[in-house]
Write a protein that holds these residues in place. Sequence first.
Motif, mmCIF file in Angstrom:
data_model
loop_
_atom_site.group_PDB
_atom_site.id
_atom_site.type_symbol
_atom_site.label_atom_id
_atom_site.label_comp_id
_atom_site.label_asym_id
_atom_site.label_seq_id
_atom_site.Cartn_x
_atom_site.Cartn_y
_atom_site.Cartn_z
ATOM 1 N N ARG B 87 0.618 -1.321 -0.034
ATOM 2 C CA ARG B 87 0.146 0.016 -0.078
ATOM 3 C C ARG B 87 0.733 1.327 0.010
ATOM 4 N N MET B 88 2.039 1.008 0.425
ATOM 5 C CA MET B 88 2.754 2.506 0.779
ATOM 6 C C MET B 88 3.785 2.625 -0.493
ATOM 7 N N ARG B 89 3.994 1.319 -1.264
ATOM 8 C CA ARG B 89 4.801 1.866 -2.702
ATOM 9 C C ARG B 89 3.468 2.081 -3.743
ATOM 10 N N GLU B 90 4.036 1.720 -4.911
ATOM 11 C CA GLU B 90 2.993 1.958 -6.012
ATOM 12 C C GLU B 90 1.979 0.949 -5.920
ATOM 13 N N LEU B 91 0.682 1.615 -6.013
ATOM 14 C CA LEU B 91 -0.473 0.698 -6.016
ATOM 15 C C LEU B 91 -0.592 0.037 -7.359
ATOM 16 N N PRO B 92 -1.205 -1.238 -7.292
ATOM 17 C CA PRO B 92 -1.497 -1.961 -8.634
ATOM 18 C C PRO B 92 -2.727 -1.117 -9.150
ATOM 19 N N PRO B 93 -2.744 -1.086 -10.333
ATOM 20 C CA PRO B 93 -3.529 -0.412 -11.197
ATOM 21 C C PRO B 93 -5.017 -1.065 -10.859
ATOM 22 N N ALA B 94 -5.250 -2.042 -10.557
ATOM 23 C CA ALA B 94 -6.529 -2.455 -10.328
ATOM 24 C C ALA B 94 -7.172 -1.922 -8.894
ATOM 25 N N THR B 95 -6.199 -1.821 -7.935
ATOM 26 C CA THR B 95 -6.549 -1.330 -6.687
ATOM 27 C C THR B 95 -6.714 0.060 -6.649
ATOM 28 N N ARG B 96 -5.712 0.679 -7.719
ATOM 29 C CA ARG B 96 -6.046 2.334 -7.649
ATOM 30 C C ARG B 96 -7.197 2.602 -8.124
ATOM 31 N N ALA B 97 -7.730 1.702 -9.307
ATOM 32 C CA ALA B 97 -8.873 2.042 -9.934
ATOM 33 C C ALA B 97 -10.189 1.723 -8.874
ATOM 34 N N LEU B 98 -10.233 0.904 -8.158
ATOM 35 C CA LEU B 98 -11.273 0.471 -7.127
ATOM 36 C C LEU B 98 -11.249 1.381 -6.256
#
Lengths: 182, 182
Positions: B87-98
Amino acid sequence: MESAPSRDERRAATAARILEAAQAEFGDRGVEGATIRGIARRAGVDPSLVLQHYGSKKGLFEVAVRPEPDLTAADVPRHLGEVLEIRMRELPPATRALLRSMLTSPDAADAMREYLQERADDLARTSARADADLRAAMLVSSILGLTIARHFLDLPALSDLDPAAIEAIAEPWYAALLPPAG
Amino acid sequence: MESAPSRDERRAATAARILEAAQAEFGDRGVEGATIRGIARRAGVDPSLVLQHYGSKKGLFEVAVRPEPDLTAADVPRHLGEVLEIRMRELPPATRALLRSMLTSPDAADAMREYLQERADDLARTSARADADLRAAMLVSSILGLTIARHFLDLPALSDLDPAAIEAIAEPWYAALLPPAG
DNA sequence: GAATTCACTCTACAACCGTGGAGCGAACAG
DNA sequence: CTGTTCGCTCCACGGTTGTAGAGTGAATTC
């Protein structure tokens, strides 16, 4: 007996009714999701009138998310209890509208960052630690998460519960992160 | 030398390119803000093709926010470090979209609540306390707040910082809220 | 080489949006 | 009582959206 309201008074009253409707609509759907027509319908008014009062949708939003004066009061909440209680019980309409919109509207995100930053600064000043800024930011962010999970996501363990039960656990936990100086 | 890709392979490749574009667009603007046309433009493709691949905007969104398999893996993160690091580093694209959509889309809110509930349940099982459920919910909500403040609101104290510095403070603090059994 | 499949583009449509200007009718000023 | 202000509604415009269907040309099949 009430004296009959003047024309100005009536105008001010509908302006207030529109603003309430806008806060409710923004709070339910966010800036982008809310529509002038929807706000007008909720206020029982023609869509054009909304713009005659507030100029544009953006202008209306800015007024709608303006925090109530007693929430921006200069008297820093020495105890987190105040903030927590406010956040755990019913949210003020302006706060709710701002929260709902903060992930999809850059303006709302700016306003929210500014608000959180102020709160964090207030908090950091109560501590003498070298990393007080970071810890204060973590603290307000955690409150933000709790607020979202309880009021917007309806996470059962949080939304079903008596605010006092949450506060009883949260307050000492927060104090452990950023102990007050002295 | 590569062998020339077959028609099916090319189709699958453009489907994947559309999906990536959709995740990026949903992640930047949220479900409502993102448009089929915008996604198509980003993928270098005609808008109609997007729908021919995924049926509807809603269908595309559901696929776009489906978490990567290794994030839903059954092996519970015994240490919060994993979750935190992710969560602290780059967010996965799917997580970010959600995350971006969870406040304005009921579907996204449902998916996020479900995800948080699962994580909280995993966590609660590591404790023997009577109020473990509540404390676990508070914990995941706090992580949620940290993630939002860092990645979406750009709260300076959090977004400028090395993830390790945050984890160093967060992990013992979290352990204090919900100490592992035994 | 001819016939067919099909990944992809083009065009169109109905619904909705924010917004502006003209007009109406009741509350006001004289 | 007359003239004017003005809070409010009606209607219209240009633009954008999700989506459906027809068409096109190259890769595939026989």
